[in-house]
Design an enzyme around this catalytic site. Structure first.
Site, PDB file in Angstrom:
ATOM      1  N   CYS A 102       0.852  -1.426   0.026  1.00  0.00           N
ATOM      2  CA  CYS A 102       0.028   0.161  -0.062  1.00  0.00           C
ATOM      3  C   CYS A 102       0.765   1.178   0.036  1.00  0.00           C
ATOM      4  O   CYS A 102       1.880   1.202   0.758  1.00  0.00           O
ATOM      5  CB  CYS A 102      -0.973  -0.010   1.199  1.00  0.00           C
ATOM      6  SG  CYS A 102      -2.055   1.434   1.491  1.00  0.00           S
ATOM      7  N   HIS A 144      -9.185  -4.086  -1.713  1.00  0.00           N
ATOM      8  CA  HIS A 144      -8.288  -3.162  -0.896  1.00  0.00           C
ATOM      9  C   HIS A 144      -8.412  -1.447  -0.969  1.00  0.00           C
ATOM     10  O   HIS A 144      -8.382  -0.886   0.035  1.00  0.00           O
ATOM     11  CB  HIS A 144      -6.879  -3.419  -1.441  1.00  0.00           C
ATOM     12  CG  HIS A 144      -5.684  -2.450  -1.028  1.00  0.00           C
ATOM     13  ND1 HIS A 144      -4.585  -2.975  -0.019  1.00  0.00           N
ATOM     14  CD2 HIS A 144      -5.434  -1.390  -0.961  1.00  0.00           C
ATOM     15  CE1 HIS A 144      -3.765  -2.167  -0.013  1.00  0.00           C
ATOM     16  NE2 HIS A 144      -4.209  -0.772  -0.216  1.00  0.00           N
ATOM     17  N   GLU A 145      -8.652  -1.211  -2.227  1.00  0.00           N
ATOM     18  CA  GLU A 145      -9.021   0.380  -2.353  1.00  0.00           C
ATOM     19  C   GLU A 145     -10.385   0.693  -1.570  1.00  0.00           C
ATOM     20  O   GLU A 145     -10.335   1.873  -0.940  1.00  0.00           O
ATOM     21  CB  GLU A 145      -9.101   0.762  -3.837  1.00  0.00           C
ATOM     22  CG  GLU A 145      -7.794   0.538  -4.500  1.00  0.00           C
ATOM     23  CD  GLU A 145      -6.808   1.013  -3.927  1.00  0.00           C
ATOM     24  OE1 GLU A 145      -6.787   2.247  -3.344  1.00  0.00           O
ATOM     25  OE2 GLU A 145      -5.695   0.536  -4.171  1.00  0.00           O
ATOM     26  N   HIS A 148     -10.113   1.528   2.025  1.00  0.00           N
ATOM     27  CA  HIS A 148      -9.602   2.831   2.339  1.00  0.00           C
ATOM     28  C   HIS A 148     -10.893   3.809   2.636  1.00  0.00           C
ATOM     29  O   HIS A 148     -10.701   4.808   3.449  1.00  0.00           O
ATOM     30  CB  HIS A 148      -8.669   3.402   1.404  1.00  0.00           C
ATOM     31  CG  HIS A 148      -7.453   2.910   1.191  1.00  0.00           C
ATOM     32  ND1 HIS A 148      -6.401   3.397   2.163  1.00  0.00           N
ATOM     33  CD2 HIS A 148      -6.759   2.395   0.269  1.00  0.00           C
ATOM     34  CE1 HIS A 148      -5.051   2.781   1.926  1.00  0.00           C
ATOM     35  NE2 HIS A 148      -5.207   1.975   0.729  1.00  0.00           N
TER      36      HIS A 148
HETATM   37 NI    NI Z   1      -3.713   1.135  -0.218  1.00  0.00          NI
END
Ligand code: NI
Length: 181
Positions: A102, A144-145, A148
């Site tokens: 990341c 994953h995104e 966030h």
């Molecule tokens: Ni990330």
């Protein structure tokens, strides 16, 4: 065209829940220039994806995609995508563990369980619908995104912390200048 500073883990904004973008705001100059900054910043850092909170904007916008990625040289291409107000639905119960990094956690990689196959939908940069069923690394990058946007970074998802370490130790074959953002 602006390459923005990427916030690193420890910044309180990265733990926040991001705001939805009202549909009527998508075509605004502010949103369009934010999207351009996300793309510019992602490319400058050789990222596979980037979420607005990582550049200090707590809004539900992520960008991802690449033809060939130096940080993940073995992975298949993912179409360049701008995804606003995303919703993810797992298509099966199966999770797979694989390595992630990341840009907000530089120099480290961890093995993270993610759903193997998902459906995701949301809006693109023109306010049009995106609705896809994907699997593998594409599904992993989207999960994953989108994490966030709910204040989660991948180290919080690692189940076995022996599978978390420095990229230069875990992947000595990768060129440090490509991955050590
Ligand atoms: Ni990330």
């Amino acid at each position: 065209m602006t390459v923005r500073n990427i916030l690193k883990m420890g910044e309180p904004l990265l733990w926040e829940i991001a705001q939805r973008v009202p549909q009527e705001d998508i075509l605004s100059l502010a949103t369009q220039s934010l999207i351009q900054d996300l793309l510019d910043t992602m490319r400058a850092a050789n990222g596979a994806g980037l979420a607005a909170p990582q550049i200090g904007i707590s809004q539900q916008i992520v960008v991802f995609g690449f033809e060939k990625n130096q940080r993940y040289p073995d992975e298949l291409p993912i179409p360049q995508t701008i995804l606003i107000n995303p919703v993810i639905t797992p298509m099966e119960d199966i999770k797979e563990s694989s390595w992630e990094g990341c840009l907000s956690v530089p120099g480290l990689r961890g093995k993270v369980p993610r759903y193997r196959k998902i459906r995701y939908h949301g809006l693109n940069q023109n306010g049009e619908s995106i609705d896809r069923i994907v699997e593998g690394f594409h599904a992993r990058v989207v999960q994953h995104e989108c994490d966030h946007l709910i204040g989660k970074l991948y180290p919080m998802r690692i189940e076995d912390l022996t599978q978390f370490g420095f990229t230069e130790v875990l992947f000595p074959e990768l060129n440090p200048s490509d991955v050590d953002e």
